[in-house]
Design a protein around this motif. Sequence first.
Motif, PDB file in Angstrom:
ATOM      1  N   SER A 140      -9.014  -6.523   0.882  1.00 13.83           N
ATOM      2  CA  SER A 140      -8.277  -7.754   0.217  1.00 13.83           C
ATOM      3  C   SER A 140      -8.164  -8.874   0.812  1.00 13.83           C
ATOM      4  CB  SER A 140      -7.141  -6.849  -0.444  1.00 13.83           C
ATOM      5  OG  SER A 140      -6.341  -8.092  -1.063  1.00 13.83           O
ATOM      6  N   ILE A 141      -8.547 -10.009   0.580  1.00  9.77           N
ATOM      7  CA  ILE A 141      -8.337 -11.296   0.900  1.00  9.77           C
ATOM      8  C   ILE A 141      -7.945 -12.430   0.024  1.00  9.77           C
ATOM      9  CG2 ILE A 141      -9.788 -10.851   3.125  1.00  9.77           C
ATOM     10  CD1 ILE A 141     -11.886 -12.921   1.562  1.00  9.77           C
ATOM     11  N   LEU A 171     -12.363  -7.893  -2.159  1.00 10.54           N
ATOM     12  CA  LEU A 171     -11.529  -8.028  -3.315  1.00 10.54           C
ATOM     13  C   LEU A 171     -10.623  -9.177  -3.226  1.00 10.54           C
ATOM     14  CD1 LEU A 171     -10.391  -6.679  -5.834  1.00 10.54           C
ATOM     15  CD2 LEU A 171      -8.615  -5.800  -4.587  1.00 10.54           C
ATOM     16  N   PRO A 172     -11.161 -10.317  -3.830  1.00 10.83           N
ATOM     17  CA  PRO A 172     -10.413 -11.574  -3.769  1.00 10.83           C
ATOM     18  C   PRO A 172      -9.255 -11.846  -4.550  1.00 10.83           C
ATOM     19  CG  PRO A 172     -12.323 -11.710  -5.255  1.00 10.83           C
ATOM     20  CD  PRO A 172     -12.580 -10.372  -4.608  1.00 10.83           C
ATOM     21  N   ALA A 173      -8.385 -12.367  -3.961  1.00  7.43           N
ATOM     22  CA  ALA A 173      -6.942 -12.361  -4.799  1.00  7.43           C
ATOM     23  C   ALA A 173      -6.670 -13.780  -4.927  1.00  7.43           C
ATOM     24  CB  ALA A 173      -5.691 -11.703  -3.841  1.00  7.43           C
ATOM     25  N   ARG A 177      -0.247 -13.669  -1.171  1.00  2.68           N
ATOM     26  CA  ARG A 177       0.638 -12.797  -1.518  1.00  2.68           C
ATOM     27  C   ARG A 177       0.246 -11.502  -2.550  1.00  2.68           C
ATOM     28  NH1 ARG A 177       6.126 -14.566  -0.077  1.00  2.68           N
ATOM     29  NH2 ARG A 177       6.743 -12.559  -0.575  1.00  2.68           N
ATOM     30  N   ASP A 178      -0.810 -11.932  -3.416  1.00  2.00           N
ATOM     31  CA  ASP A 178      -1.292 -10.793  -4.182  1.00  2.00           C
ATOM     32  C   ASP A 178      -2.368  -9.979  -3.224  1.00  2.00           C
ATOM     33  OD1 ASP A 178       0.032 -11.386  -6.455  1.00  2.00           O
ATOM     34  OD2 ASP A 178      -1.824 -12.354  -7.595  1.00  2.00           O
ATOM     35  N   ALA A 179      -2.705 -10.545  -2.212  1.00  2.00           N
ATOM     36  CA  ALA A 179      -3.879  -9.746  -1.388  1.00  2.00           C
ATOM     37  C   ALA A 179      -2.968  -8.986  -0.655  1.00  2.00           C
ATOM     38  CB  ALA A 179      -4.556 -10.841  -0.288  1.00  2.00           C
ATOM     39  N   LEU A 180      -1.847  -9.317  -0.077  1.00  2.00           N
ATOM     40  CA  LEU A 180      -0.975  -8.147   0.416  1.00  2.00           C
ATOM     41  C   LEU A 180      -0.453  -7.236  -0.462  1.00  2.00           C
ATOM     42  CD1 LEU A 180       1.132  -7.528   2.804  1.00  2.00           C
ATOM     43  CD2 LEU A 180       2.723  -9.125   1.576  1.00  2.00           C
ATOM     44  N   PHE A 181      -0.343  -7.341  -1.687  1.00  2.00           N
ATOM     45  CA  PHE A 181       0.087  -6.480  -2.834  1.00  2.00           C
ATOM     46  C   PHE A 181      -0.803  -5.398  -3.100  1.00  2.00           C
ATOM     47  CE2 PHE A 181       0.681  -5.529  -7.401  1.00  2.00           C
ATOM     48  CZ  PHE A 181       1.717  -4.898  -7.437  1.00  2.00           C
ATOM     49  N   MET A 182      -2.225  -5.893  -2.894  1.00  2.00           N
ATOM     50  CA  MET A 182      -3.415  -5.106  -3.232  1.00  2.00           C
ATOM     51  C   MET A 182      -3.239  -3.824  -2.093  1.00  2.00           C
ATOM     52  SD  MET A 182      -4.987  -5.798  -6.047  1.00  2.00           S
ATOM     53  CE  MET A 182      -3.164  -6.098  -6.810  1.00  2.00           C
ATOM     54  N   VAL A 183      -2.931  -4.394  -0.713  1.00  2.00           N
ATOM     55  CA  VAL A 183      -2.848  -3.136   0.062  1.00  2.00           C
ATOM     56  C   VAL A 183      -1.639  -2.582  -0.010  1.00  2.00           C
ATOM     57  CG1 VAL A 183      -2.867  -3.059   2.614  1.00  2.00           C
ATOM     58  CG2 VAL A 183      -4.268  -4.723   1.454  1.00  2.00           C
ATOM     59  N   GLU A 184      -0.406  -2.938  -0.470  1.00  2.00           N
ATOM     60  CA  GLU A 184       0.602  -2.395  -0.587  1.00  2.00           C
ATOM     61  C   GLU A 184       0.457  -1.070  -1.681  1.00  2.00           C
ATOM     62  OE1 GLU A 184       4.366  -5.263   0.493  1.00  2.00           O
ATOM     63  OE2 GLU A 184       3.548  -5.504  -1.657  1.00  2.00           O
ATOM     64  N   MET A 185      -0.173  -1.492  -2.722  1.00  2.00           N
ATOM     65  CA  MET A 185      -0.518  -0.700  -3.782  1.00  2.00           C
ATOM     66  C   MET A 185      -1.537   0.432  -3.584  1.00  2.00           C
ATOM     67  SD  MET A 185       1.979  -1.420  -5.816  1.00  2.00           S
ATOM     68  CE  MET A 185       1.693  -0.624  -7.352  1.00  2.00           C
ATOM     69  N   GLU A 187      -4.700  -0.459  -3.768  1.00  2.00           N
ATOM     70  CA  GLU A 187      -5.826  -0.997  -4.369  1.00  2.00           C
ATOM     71  C   GLU A 187      -7.011  -1.264  -3.385  1.00  2.00           C
ATOM     72  OE1 GLU A 187      -6.458  -0.778  -7.590  1.00  2.00           O
ATOM     73  OE2 GLU A 187      -4.476   0.341  -7.811  1.00  2.00           O
ATOM     74  N   ALA A 188      -6.551  -1.823  -2.196  1.00  2.00           N
ATOM     75  CA  ALA A 188      -7.397  -2.037  -1.007  1.00  2.00           C
ATOM     76  C   ALA A 188      -7.103  -1.262   0.215  1.00  2.00           C
ATOM     77  CB  ALA A 188      -7.297  -3.468  -0.847  1.00  2.00           C
ATOM     78  N   GLU A 189      -8.109  -0.747   0.956  1.00  2.00           N
ATOM     79  CA  GLU A 189      -7.912  -0.064   2.254  1.00  2.00           C
ATOM     80  C   GLU A 189      -7.279  -0.886   3.251  1.00  2.00           C
ATOM     81  OE1 GLU A 189     -10.132   3.423   4.660  1.00  2.00           O
ATOM     82  OE2 GLU A 189     -10.934   2.569   2.865  1.00  2.00           O
ATOM     83  N   MET A 190      -7.887  -2.218   3.216  1.00  2.00           N
ATOM     84  CA  MET A 190      -7.541  -3.190   4.360  1.00  2.00           C
ATOM     85  C   MET A 190      -7.453  -4.407   3.786  1.00  2.00           C
ATOM     86  SD  MET A 190      -7.737  -3.296   7.985  1.00  2.00           S
ATOM     87  CE  MET A 190      -9.009  -1.955   8.377  1.00  2.00           C
ATOM     88  N   GLY A 191      -6.691  -5.181   4.500  1.00  2.00           N
ATOM     89  CA  GLY A 191      -6.445  -6.520   4.077  1.00  2.00           C
ATOM     90  C   GLY A 191      -6.402  -7.577   5.094  1.00  2.00           C
ATOM     91  N   MET A 192      -6.411  -8.714   5.171  1.00  2.00           N
ATOM     92  CA  MET A 192      -6.377  -9.999   5.900  1.00  2.00           C
ATOM     93  C   MET A 192      -5.396 -11.035   5.354  1.00  2.00           C
ATOM     94  SD  MET A 192     -10.176 -10.125   7.497  1.00  2.00           S
ATOM     95  CE  MET A 192     -10.313 -11.191   8.518  1.00  2.00           C
TER      96      MET A 192
END
Length: 256
Positions: A140-141, A171-173, A177-185, A187-192
Motif C-alpha cells: 500500500s502506497i 495498492l494505490p491510495a 493516511r488511506d495507505a496507512l489504513f489499508m495496512v491497519e485493516m 488489506e495490504a501486507e506491507m505499506g510505505m
Amino acid sequence: MKLTLKHLFLLLITTYSLVGCSSTEDRNEVTLFAASSLTDVITEIAHEYTLEKGVKVRLNFASSGILARQIENGAGFDYYVSASKEWIDYLDSLQFIASNSKKGIAKNSLVAIVPIDSNIGKQDSVSINQFPQLFKGRLSIGDPLHVPAGKYAHQIIKKYLWQENLDRRILPAKNVRDALFMVEMGEAEMGMVYLSDAKKSNKVKVIFEFKKEDSDPIEYYAATKIIKDKKTDDFIAFLNGDKGRMIWKKNGFNVN
C-alpha cells in the motif's frame, strides 16, 4: 444629477467590491489547506492558536495534488501546506500564490510498515534489499500521480530495482493516511508511509526507515495566497514559533 445606466453599473460594481473587501478583511478566521499527512499536527496547532488568539482556523485536508487542483479551480484559501515543493511551484507558475512566501517548514521520512501482528521483523540496510521477497501480498502506497508520499515510495522502488516484483502488487491510495489504513485493516501486507503517520498508529509497526538520499527530499512547503491579511501572518508566526515547533516535534517531524 441624473444617473445614467453606466453610472448605476459603476456604482454597483464599486459597492460590491467594497463589501467584498470588507468581509475578507474583517473575518475572524484563517483558511488553511494542508496535506493529509499533516492532519494531526496541524489540527493541534490550529486548536492552540484559536485558544490563544481567538481566531478560528478552517482546515481542509487532502492529498497535496488534490488541494492544488482545488485552489486552481477557485477554492478560497489563505495558506497552503504541501508535502511536495512540486505542487507549490505548480501553483506559483499559475500565479495562485505569493512567490516570496514560499518556504520549507518541516521534514519527514518514509518507512516500511506491516500490521502489528505480522511475523515480519525489523530489517537492516542489507536485508532490506530483499524487500519484495519479505511478503507475498500487496504493498500500500499513496497514488504516485497525486500523493507526494506515493511519489517518494515509487522513487525508492525504482532506485532499488524492485519494479518487476512489486508493480503489479501495488495498492494505490488517494492519500497517505488511506495507505496507512489499508495496512491497519490487513488489506495490504506491507505499506510505505511517512514516519510521522506510522508513529500515530498502534495497529502497525515500522520495520525499516529509508535513507533520505533514497528519494527526493521529503520536506513540507507552504505559501500564502497572492494578497494576504495580518491574520495569516499571525498564524504563520505561531506555526513557526516556539509552541508550534514543539507540536511539530512531538508529532514526529523535523523542524529547523
